[in-house]
Design a protein around this motif. Structure first.
Motif, mmCIF file in Angstrom:
data_model
loop_
_atom_site.group_PDB
_atom_site.id
_atom_site.type_symbol
_atom_site.label_atom_id
_atom_site.label_comp_id
_atom_site.label_asym_id
_atom_site.label_seq_id
_atom_site.Cartn_x
_atom_site.Cartn_y
_atom_site.Cartn_z
ATOM 1 N N GLN A 286 -5.664 24.651 -5.125
ATOM 2 C CA GLN A 286 -6.991 25.232 -4.912
ATOM 3 C C GLN A 286 -7.888 25.067 -6.140
ATOM 4 N N SER A 287 -7.566 24.128 -7.017
ATOM 5 C CA SER A 287 -8.348 23.973 -8.238
ATOM 6 C C SER A 287 -9.674 23.283 -7.940
ATOM 7 N N ASP A 288 -10.666 23.624 -8.754
ATOM 8 C CA ASP A 288 -11.953 22.949 -8.597
ATOM 9 C C ASP A 288 -11.920 21.625 -9.364
ATOM 10 N N PHE A 289 -13.005 20.896 -9.301
ATOM 11 C CA PHE A 289 -13.071 19.565 -9.906
ATOM 12 C C PHE A 289 -12.775 19.614 -11.396
ATOM 13 N N HIS A 290 -13.353 20.574 -12.106
ATOM 14 C CA HIS A 290 -13.195 20.632 -13.563
ATOM 15 C C HIS A 290 -11.762 20.973 -13.960
ATOM 16 N N GLN A 291 -11.110 21.847 -13.217
ATOM 17 C CA GLN A 291 -9.707 22.155 -13.498
ATOM 18 C C GLN A 291 -8.828 20.929 -13.257
ATOM 19 N N ALA A 292 -9.115 20.205 -12.192
ATOM 20 C CA ALA A 292 -8.327 19.005 -11.880
ATOM 21 C C ALA A 292 -8.511 17.952 -12.970
ATOM 22 N N MET A 293 -9.737 17.727 -13.397
ATOM 23 C CA MET A 293 -9.989 16.731 -14.445
ATOM 24 C C MET A 293 -9.372 17.157 -15.779
ATOM 25 N N ASP A 294 -9.366 18.456 -16.063
ATOM 26 C CA ASP A 294 -8.730 18.949 -17.280
ATOM 27 C C ASP A 294 -7.220 18.690 -17.228
ATOM 28 N N ALA A 295 -6.607 18.895 -16.055
ATOM 29 C CA ALA A 295 -5.173 18.629 -15.906
ATOM 30 C C ALA A 295 -4.882 17.139 -16.087
ATOM 31 N N VAL A 296 -5.747 16.288 -15.559
ATOM 32 C CA VAL A 296 -5.570 14.841 -15.722
ATOM 33 C C VAL A 296 -5.700 14.459 -17.195
ATOM 34 N N ARG A 297 -6.703 15.001 -17.871
ATOM 35 C CA ARG A 297 -6.908 14.707 -19.290
ATOM 36 C C ARG A 297 -5.697 15.121 -20.114
ATOM 37 N N MET A 298 -5.181 16.329 -19.865
ATOM 38 C CA MET A 298 -4.002 16.801 -20.611
ATOM 39 C C MET A 298 -2.783 15.930 -20.323
ATOM 40 N N PHE A 299 -2.614 15.515 -19.064
ATOM 41 C CA PHE A 299 -1.485 14.651 -18.716
ATOM 42 C C PHE A 299 -1.570 13.329 -19.475
ATOM 43 N N ILE A 300 -2.758 12.743 -19.498
ATOM 44 C CA ILE A 300 -2.934 11.465 -20.197
ATOM 45 C C ILE A 300 -2.683 11.634 -21.691
ATOM 46 N N ASN A 301 -3.211 12.696 -22.277
ATOM 47 C CA ASN A 301 -2.999 12.932 -23.710
ATOM 48 C C ASN A 301 -1.529 13.148 -24.028
ATOM 49 N N ASP A 302 -0.831 13.893 -23.175
ATOM 50 C CA ASP A 302 0.585 14.177 -23.430
ATOM 51 C C ASP A 302 1.466 12.943 -23.257
ATOM 52 N N HIS A 303 1.091 12.038 -22.378
ATOM 53 C CA HIS A 303 1.947 10.894 -22.058
ATOM 54 C C HIS A 303 1.416 9.572 -22.599
ATOM 55 N N ILE B 242 2.845 10.551 -9.474
ATOM 56 C CA ILE B 242 2.074 10.843 -10.684
ATOM 57 C C ILE B 242 1.262 12.116 -10.516
ATOM 58 N N VAL B 243 0.641 12.297 -9.359
ATOM 59 C CA VAL B 243 -0.135 13.507 -9.101
ATOM 60 C C VAL B 243 0.776 14.735 -9.140
ATOM 61 N N ALA B 244 1.985 14.612 -8.608
ATOM 62 C CA ALA B 244 2.926 15.736 -8.638
ATOM 63 C C ALA B 244 3.318 16.075 -10.079
ATOM 64 N N ASP C 129 0.827 -1.209 0.000
ATOM 65 C CA ASP C 129 0.000 0.000 0.000
ATOM 66 C C ASP C 129 0.859 1.257 0.000
ATOM 67 N N LYS C 130 1.940 1.252 0.781
ATOM 68 C CA LYS C 130 2.822 2.421 0.843
ATOM 69 C C LYS C 130 3.484 2.671 -0.510
ATOM 70 N N LEU C 131 3.959 1.619 -1.165
ATOM 71 C CA LEU C 131 4.584 1.783 -2.475
ATOM 72 C C LEU C 131 3.577 2.310 -3.504
ATOM 73 N N ALA C 132 2.355 1.798 -3.478
ATOM 74 C CA ALA C 132 1.323 2.271 -4.412
ATOM 75 C C ALA C 132 0.970 3.724 -4.139
ATOM 76 N N ASN C 133 0.847 4.086 -2.871
ATOM 77 C CA ASN C 133 0.530 5.477 -2.531
ATOM 78 C C ASN C 133 1.667 6.419 -2.909
ATOM 79 N N ASP C 134 2.899 5.987 -2.702
ATOM 80 C CA ASP C 134 4.047 6.812 -3.094
ATOM 81 C C ASP C 134 4.070 7.017 -4.607
ATOM 82 N N ARG C 135 3.792 5.970 -5.354
ATOM 83 C CA ARG C 135 3.767 6.076 -6.824
ATOM 84 C C ARG C 135 2.634 6.990 -7.281
ATOM 85 N N ALA C 136 1.477 6.867 -6.646
ATOM 86 C CA ALA C 136 0.346 7.740 -6.983
ATOM 87 C C ALA C 136 0.687 9.200 -6.680
ATOM 88 N N ASP C 137 1.361 9.447 -5.567
ATOM 89 C CA ASP C 137 1.780 10.815 -5.232
ATOM 90 C C ASP C 137 2.750 11.367 -6.268
#
Length: 81
Positions: free
Chosen positions: A54-71, A45-47, A35-43
């Motif tokens: 302070q982003s709202d839900f839509h800004q966060a999802m847009d950042a995730v979408r752009m990250f996935i598209n770029d990578h 990726i989020v970084a 669990d610790k290794l998975a949480n560290d890896r998730a952290d």
């Protein structure tokens, strides 16, 4: 002897209980490590996504979408369509 009225079988029961307890402790330690290794890896990726704190839900999802598209390793080709 912990179980005098059981004789030698009492010692066997005590050893069995000890072995089960040791197994459960080892499993719990492995689960915690996994669990610790998975949480560290998730952290990590989020970084990499650089989501503003302070982003709202839509800004966060847009950042995730752009990250996935770029990578993404997928290429748009005839097979993909």
């Amino acid at each position: 002897m912990p179980f005098p009225h059981f004789g030698k079988s009492g010692a066997g029961i005590a050893v069995l209980i000890g072995a089960i307890a040791a197994f459960l402790v080892a499993r719990a330690a492995l689960d915690w490590r996994s669990d610790k290794l998975a949480n560290d890896r998730a952290d990590e990726i989020v970084a990499l996504m650089r989501i503003p704190p302070q982003s709202d839900f839509h800004q966060a999802m847009d950042a995730v979408r752009m990250f996935i598209n770029d990578h993404s390793q997928d290429k748009v080709d005839a097979v993909f369509r």
